[in-house]
Structures are given as C-alpha cells and as structure tokens.
Design an enzyme around this catalytic site. Structure first.
Site, PDB file in Angstrom:
ATOM      1  N   ILE A  61     -52.961 -67.427  51.210  1.00 47.20           N
ATOM      2  CA  ILE A  61     -51.568 -67.010  51.112  1.00 47.20           C
ATOM      3  C   ILE A  61     -50.756 -67.546  52.294  1.00 47.20           C
ATOM      4  O   ILE A  61     -51.262 -67.708  53.390  1.00 47.20           O
ATOM      5  CB  ILE A  61     -51.425 -65.475  50.987  1.00 47.20           C
ATOM      6  CG1 ILE A  61     -51.917 -64.763  52.241  1.00 47.20           C
ATOM      7  CG2 ILE A  61     -52.169 -64.975  49.750  1.00 47.20           C
ATOM      8  CD1 ILE A  61     -51.632 -63.265  52.238  1.00 47.20           C
ATOM      9  N   CYS A  62     -49.490 -67.820  52.052  1.00 47.88           N
ATOM     10  CA  CYS A  62     -48.592 -68.361  53.070  1.00 47.88           C
ATOM     11  C   CYS A  62     -48.084 -67.230  53.960  1.00 47.88           C
ATOM     12  O   CYS A  62     -47.427 -66.310  53.487  1.00 47.88           O
ATOM     13  CB  CYS A  62     -47.417 -69.065  52.398  1.00 47.88           C
ATOM     14  SG  CYS A  62     -46.237 -69.733  53.570  1.00 47.88           S
ATOM     15  N   LEU A  63     -48.411 -67.308  55.240  1.00 47.09           N
ATOM     16  CA  LEU A  63     -47.991 -66.278  56.191  1.00 47.09           C
ATOM     17  C   LEU A  63     -47.251 -66.876  57.387  1.00 47.09           C
ATOM     18  O   LEU A  63     -46.994 -66.179  58.359  1.00 47.09           O
ATOM     19  CB  LEU A  63     -49.222 -65.519  56.702  1.00 47.09           C
ATOM     20  CG  LEU A  63     -50.021 -64.748  55.662  1.00 47.09           C
ATOM     21  CD1 LEU A  63     -51.309 -64.218  56.270  1.00 47.09           C
ATOM     22  CD2 LEU A  63     -49.197 -63.607  55.107  1.00 47.09           C
TER      23      LEU A  63
END
Length: 164
Positions: A115-117
């Site tokens: 996931i993009c964090l």
C-alpha cells in the site's frame, strides 16, 4: 494533520523505546517484546471500542508478519490477507504493508500489493523513530488506507463481497 479520533487512538498505543532492528540481534528481542505489548494493547483497545479489525502473527524471528485485516461496509465484512517484512533498517524505515489480493486494483498501491504510504504516513513515522512500531503502522497506515480504498473499490465493482 492528525484528527481527534486518530490522536485518541495513538495516545492509547504504548510508545516503544528500544531502537533496534533485526540486525541488532542482542537488543532486537527487547524491541520485539515492546512491539507485541503495543500490538496487544492496540487490539484490546479496538475490541473494547467495537472496532476490532485485524489479527497479526510473526515468524519466530519477528521479521515476517502476516495475518488478516477486515473492513465493514454496509454491514458486510470484507476480509483480506495482510503481510509485511521488517526492513533491516527498522525502525528508521517503516514496514511496507501489503494486501496481495488487491495488487493492481488501485493506483494507491505498489507492485506486490504494497500500500502507498509515502505522503502522509512516512513523514510522521520519520519524526517518531524509534517510538512508533507495528501497532502504529497499522493504526496510521493500513487503517486509513482501508477506510479510503475499500469503499471506493466496492463502489467501482472492483471487489465484491464473498460469502463465508
């Protein structure tokens, strides 16, 4: 930057003290102990508030983590596998949490279902090394990501409810 609900959640997760990653074998055990204590407290708090949403376990060394997370939408429970490795530069580098079955289904994800964090979570993590740990990554990383992405994926028909 952080809303009141998130601030309250964070204040109930114990901060960690040991600055150690998997390479520092002698003190990594102490860091793992702190990680588990924080995770247990976070899960207990979630259960008490009726917002229980994940289970995690690790390999013996505490370097590979895996489990399930779920998101309730319109009274239906959407469940996903979750996994991540502890980077060798941990805790300076945050873990990259992956939800493999959603790989390629949203733009806010990297190859392998990570996931993009980068924009919101990683700067906050960097300011709080070594105090933040896995429980904080779940609370500040995966939880808000699920809250934004899962309803969107459902509405677009990209994911659908699976009967158990």
């Amino acid at each position: 930057m952080v809303d009141d609900s998130t601030r309250k959640t964070l204040s109930n997760i114990p901060l960690l003290q040991t600055r150690a990653g998997p390479r520092e074998k002698d003190i990594w055990v102490q860091r793992l102990k702190e990680e588990y204590q924080a995770l247990i407290k976070y899960v207990e708090n979630n259960k008490q508030s009726g917002s229980d949403w994940f289970r995690l376990e690790s390999n013996k060394e505490g370097t590979k983590w895996f489990g399930k997370c779920w998101y309730m939408h319109n009274l239906l429970k959407y469940e996903f596998e979750v996994e991540f490795d502890i980077p060798v530069t941990y805790p300076t580098t945050a873990p990259e949490i992956a939800v493999p079955e959603l790989d390629g289904k949203t733009a806010k994800m990297y190859r392998g279902g990570k996931i993009c964090l980068t924009e919101h979570f990683k700067p906050l993590w960097a300011r709080n090394v070594p105090k933040f740990g896995i429980a904080h990554a779940m609370a500040l990383g995966l939880a808000p990501w699920l809250a934004v992405e899962i309803p969107d994926l459902i509405e677009k028909g990209i994911i659908s409810y699976k009967e158990k």
